[in-house]
Scaffold this motif. Sequence first.
Motif, PDB file in Angstrom:
ATOM      1  N   TYR A 243      -8.092  70.006 -26.824  1.00 53.19           N
ATOM      2  CA  TYR A 243      -7.562  69.168 -25.746  1.00 53.19           C
ATOM      3  C   TYR A 243      -8.638  68.627 -24.797  1.00 53.19           C
ATOM      4  CZ  TYR A 243      -3.176  71.134 -27.395  1.00 53.19           C
ATOM      5  OH  TYR A 243      -2.116  71.509 -28.181  1.00 53.19           O
ATOM      6  N   MET A 244      -9.806  69.256 -24.760  1.00 52.26           N
ATOM      7  CA  MET A 244     -10.931  68.796 -23.951  1.00 52.26           C
ATOM      8  C   MET A 244     -10.561  68.555 -22.491  1.00 52.26           C
ATOM      9  SD  MET A 244     -13.810  68.760 -25.426  1.00 52.26           S
ATOM     10  CE  MET A 244     -14.366  69.183 -27.098  1.00 52.26           C
ATOM     11  N   CYS A 245      -9.817  69.487 -21.923  1.00 53.05           N
ATOM     12  CA  CYS A 245      -9.476  69.383 -20.508  1.00 53.05           C
ATOM     13  C   CYS A 245     -10.740  69.555 -19.655  1.00 53.05           C
ATOM     14  CB  CYS A 245      -8.442  70.441 -20.140  1.00 53.05           C
ATOM     15  SG  CYS A 245      -6.867  70.274 -20.999  1.00 53.05           S
ATOM     16  N   TYR A 246     -10.849  68.767 -18.602  1.00 49.36           N
ATOM     17  CA  TYR A 246     -11.990  68.800 -17.683  1.00 49.36           C
ATOM     18  C   TYR A 246     -13.319  68.536 -18.398  1.00 49.36           C
ATOM     19  CZ  TYR A 246      -8.756  70.954 -14.341  1.00 49.36           C
ATOM     20  OH  TYR A 246      -7.697  71.210 -13.510  1.00 49.36           O
ATOM     21  N   TYR A 247     -13.332  67.705 -19.417  1.00 44.23           N
ATOM     22  CA  TYR A 247     -14.606  67.399 -20.083  1.00 44.23           C
ATOM     23  C   TYR A 247     -15.508  66.658 -19.097  1.00 44.23           C
ATOM     24  CZ  TYR A 247     -13.322  62.457 -20.589  1.00 44.23           C
ATOM     25  OH  TYR A 247     -12.995  61.145 -20.341  1.00 44.23           O
ATOM     26  N   ASP A 248     -16.822  66.863 -19.205  1.00 40.87           N
ATOM     27  CA  ASP A 248     -17.755  66.254 -18.261  1.00 40.87           C
ATOM     28  C   ASP A 248     -18.976  65.647 -18.947  1.00 40.87           C
ATOM     29  OD1 ASP A 248     -18.870  68.617 -19.088  1.00 40.87           O
ATOM     30  OD2 ASP A 248     -19.033  69.523 -17.104  1.00 40.87           O
ATOM     31  N   VAL A 249     -18.934  65.489 -20.273  1.00 48.87           N
ATOM     32  CA  VAL A 249     -20.041  64.871 -20.991  1.00 48.87           C
ATOM     33  C   VAL A 249     -19.478  64.183 -22.232  1.00 48.87           C
ATOM     34  CG1 VAL A 249     -20.549  66.936 -22.349  1.00 48.87           C
ATOM     35  CG2 VAL A 249     -22.354  65.247 -21.981  1.00 48.87           C
ATOM     36  N   VAL A 250     -20.084  63.053 -22.587  1.00 46.99           N
ATOM     37  CA  VAL A 250     -19.709  62.351 -23.821  1.00 46.99           C
ATOM     38  C   VAL A 250     -20.972  62.157 -24.656  1.00 46.99           C
ATOM     39  CG1 VAL A 250     -17.685  61.183 -22.889  1.00 46.99           C
ATOM     40  CG2 VAL A 250     -19.926  60.108 -22.673  1.00 46.99           C
ATOM     41  N   LEU A 251     -20.825  62.327 -25.954  1.00 48.50           N
ATOM     42  CA  LEU A 251     -21.928  62.139 -26.892  1.00 48.50           C
ATOM     43  C   LEU A 251     -21.740  60.798 -27.579  1.00 48.50           C
ATOM     44  CD1 LEU A 251     -22.090  65.694 -28.510  1.00 48.50           C
ATOM     45  CD2 LEU A 251     -23.290  64.849 -26.479  1.00 48.50           C
ATOM     46  N   SER A 252     -22.751  59.926 -27.465  1.00 52.45           N
ATOM     47  CA  SER A 252     -22.724  58.618 -28.102  1.00 52.45           C
ATOM     48  C   SER A 252     -23.849  58.542 -29.120  1.00 52.45           C
ATOM     49  CB  SER A 252     -22.881  57.502 -27.063  1.00 52.45           C
ATOM     50  OG  SER A 252     -21.852  57.582 -26.097  1.00 52.45           O
ATOM     51  N   PHE A 253     -23.706  57.635 -30.080  1.00 50.03           N
ATOM     52  CA  PHE A 253     -24.681  57.521 -31.163  1.00 50.03           C
ATOM     53  C   PHE A 253     -25.134  56.073 -31.267  1.00 50.03           C
ATOM     54  CE2 PHE A 253     -22.083  61.152 -31.960  1.00 50.03           C
ATOM     55  CZ  PHE A 253     -22.964  62.114 -32.430  1.00 50.03           C
ATOM     56  N   SER A 254     -26.422  55.902 -31.491  1.00 54.14           N
ATOM     57  CA  SER A 254     -26.995  54.578 -31.579  1.00 54.14           C
ATOM     58  C   SER A 254     -28.098  54.563 -32.614  1.00 54.14           C
ATOM     59  CB  SER A 254     -27.542  54.135 -30.225  1.00 54.14           C
ATOM     60  OG  SER A 254     -28.218  52.897 -30.342  1.00 54.14           O
ATOM     61  N   SER A 255     -28.226  53.427 -33.293  1.00 53.50           N
ATOM     62  CA  SER A 255     -29.320  53.254 -34.251  1.00 53.50           C
ATOM     63  C   SER A 255     -30.541  52.642 -33.597  1.00 53.50           C
ATOM     64  CB  SER A 255     -28.872  52.364 -35.412  1.00 53.50           C
ATOM     65  OG  SER A 255     -28.425  51.112 -34.930  1.00 53.50           O
ATOM     66  N   ASP A 256     -30.440  52.281 -32.322  1.00 54.01           N
ATOM     67  CA  ASP A 256     -31.549  51.690 -31.577  1.00 54.01           C
ATOM     68  C   ASP A 256     -32.332  52.813 -30.929  1.00 54.01           C
ATOM     69  OD1 ASP A 256     -33.328  50.249 -30.109  1.00 54.01           O
ATOM     70  OD2 ASP A 256     -31.831  48.995 -29.086  1.00 54.01           O
ATOM     71  N   SER A 257     -33.534  53.075 -31.403  1.00 49.94           N
ATOM     72  CA  SER A 257     -34.329  54.194 -30.898  1.00 49.94           C
ATOM     73  C   SER A 257     -34.740  54.000 -29.451  1.00 49.94           C
ATOM     74  CB  SER A 257     -35.583  54.381 -31.771  1.00 49.94           C
ATOM     75  OG  SER A 257     -36.374  53.198 -31.761  1.00 49.94           O
ATOM     76  N   GLU A 258     -34.763  52.758 -28.954  1.00 47.97           N
ATOM     77  CA  GLU A 258     -35.161  52.535 -27.564  1.00 47.97           C
ATOM     78  C   GLU A 258     -34.122  53.049 -26.584  1.00 47.97           C
ATOM     79  OE1 GLU A 258     -35.979  48.438 -27.064  1.00 47.97           O
ATOM     80  OE2 GLU A 258     -37.771  48.439 -28.334  1.00 47.97           O
ATOM     81  N   LEU A 259     -32.865  53.147 -27.042  1.00 50.28           N
ATOM     82  CA  LEU A 259     -31.815  53.640 -26.162  1.00 50.28           C
ATOM     83  C   LEU A 259     -31.762  55.156 -26.124  1.00 50.28           C
ATOM     84  CD1 LEU A 259     -28.841  51.238 -26.937  1.00 50.28           C
ATOM     85  CD2 LEU A 259     -30.322  51.263 -24.935  1.00 50.28           C
ATOM     86  N   VAL A 260     -32.337  55.798 -27.121  1.00 51.56           N
ATOM     87  CA  VAL A 260     -32.274  57.252 -27.189  1.00 51.56           C
ATOM     88  C   VAL A 260     -33.100  57.842 -26.067  1.00 51.56           C
ATOM     89  CG1 VAL A 260     -32.755  59.268 -28.601  1.00 51.56           C
ATOM     90  CG2 VAL A 260     -31.921  57.169 -29.656  1.00 51.56           C
ATOM     91  N   GLY A 261     -32.533  58.784 -25.362  1.00 50.67           N
ATOM     92  CA  GLY A 261     -33.181  59.383 -24.208  1.00 50.67           C
ATOM     93  C   GLY A 261     -32.770  58.723 -22.917  1.00 50.67           C
ATOM     94  N   ALA A 262     -32.281  57.480 -22.984  1.00 50.81           N
ATOM     95  CA  ALA A 262     -31.735  56.815 -21.802  1.00 50.81           C
ATOM     96  C   ALA A 262     -30.258  57.139 -21.711  1.00 50.81           C
ATOM     97  CB  ALA A 262     -31.935  55.303 -21.909  1.00 50.81           C
ATOM     98  N   PHE A 263     -29.728  57.175 -20.530  1.00 48.45           N
ATOM     99  CA  PHE A 263     -28.331  57.546 -20.330  1.00 48.45           C
ATOM    100  C   PHE A 263     -27.616  56.364 -19.702  1.00 48.45           C
ATOM    101  CE2 PHE A 263     -30.929  61.243 -20.419  1.00 48.45           C
ATOM    102  CZ  PHE A 263     -30.243  62.102 -21.249  1.00 48.45           C
ATOM    103  N   GLY A 264     -27.192  55.482 -20.526  1.00 45.69           N
ATOM    104  CA  GLY A 264     -26.606  54.237 -20.084  1.00 45.69           C
ATOM    105  C   GLY A 264     -26.963  53.173 -21.099  1.00 45.69           C
ATOM    106  N   GLY A 265     -26.979  51.932 -20.710  1.00 46.25           N
ATOM    107  CA  GLY A 265     -27.374  50.872 -21.628  1.00 46.25           C
ATOM    108  C   GLY A 265     -26.181  50.033 -22.021  1.00 46.25           C
ATOM    109  N   ASN A 266     -26.448  49.119 -22.943  1.00 53.63           N
ATOM    110  CA  ASN A 266     -25.425  48.194 -23.399  1.00 53.63           C
ATOM    111  C   ASN A 266     -24.356  48.936 -24.193  1.00 53.63           C
ATOM    112  OD1 ASN A 266     -23.924  46.090 -24.262  1.00 53.63           O
ATOM    113  ND2 ASN A 266     -25.587  45.005 -25.317  1.00 53.63           N
TER     114      ASN A 266
END
Length: 396
Positions: A243-266
């Motif tokens: 149920y993920m009640c009170y979740y506070d983090v989301v995991l996203s995946f990208s093939s653009d290595s420049e976005l990895v390590g940044a928290f945000g972006g397009n």
Amino acid sequence: MGANASNYPHSCSPRVGGNSQAQQTFIGTSSYSQQGYGCESKLYSLDHGHEKPQDKKKRTSGLATLKKKFIKRRKSNRSADHAKQMRELLSGWDVRDVNALVEEYEGTSALKELSLQASLARPEARTLQKDMADLYEYKYCTDVDLIFQETCFPVHRAILAARCPFFKTLLASSPEYGAEIIMDINTAGIDMPMFSALLHYLYTGEFGMEDSRFQNVDILVQLSEEFGTPNSLDVDMRGLFDYMCYYDVVLSFSSDSELVGAFGGNQNCLDEELKAHKAIISARSPFFRNLLQRRIRTGEEITDRTLRTPTRIILDESIIPKKYAKVILHCMYTDMVDLSVLHCSPSVGSLSEVQALVAGKPNMTRAEEAMELYHIALFLEFNMLAQESTCISNSL
């Protein structure tokens, strides 16, 4: 407790008196007088005075020899049956095929021995219970403070709400991050060490301290009436994952290595997001723990708290394929690896799958998936996942 044989009417004891060479051992009596047959009571006995020790030994040894013959014949029959079946199986085989079969058996035996030795040499993986105990002790990513007897207990909202109906209701009234909640407990005799032990129990399923008060049934009944009775840790953690009640983090995946390590972006560069809890992923994986602690040191965490938005972690799919994300999270919450999750959503592809299709490679086998998951576990420093993946690979 011992029992005196003389107290029993039919006890087996030597008769006292009379000629010592004619002594008899009395076993019991049988009487027919009550049935009206007019017979006297008969006394049954075993006479040991007329049998020579040599005759007794000879009779015993003869019986043992006969028994050995039967066992030997039975074993020989079994071996003969197996040999006959093996001869019938291999009668039409070529010599090269027989040699290949022998090599297969030898290789299987060697792999089994190697797997056993590797299991013995492998350090014990940390379980969910141990990691939850460290989470309570070291206070990773806490989001609410409980004040009890002028002492502050930093805790995790999602875990307490999932484990205890009392805290689920209490925490719902103070939803803001870092809320300070003053505890008012009606159960008498609860001091600060006992309250800490109760919190430890909610995190691990064990009290974590020896206290005679926990053996008092009346106190336990009062606590269950006030706080409610939690399920087992495994059941509640599985519910938290579902149920993920009170979740506070989301995991996203990208093939653009420049976005990895940044928290945000397009947002267009991001694929499907998976919800999780900072407390759980930081407790199970040093990789995620260091990542979240770095965000706290750089002040990025303050922005998320101010905006009341969950933290976004962007992962490079060339290192951690998206199709394994649910398997990894499921293991973090339950200590179990379920590879069937990989095939539940065929419409959701990952970069590695697309690359395999373009290169004309066939679909991965279950063993190959387990080995790829093993390497991901090493990257995340998630020992339980690595151990379970190895066990799956060895069993296939």
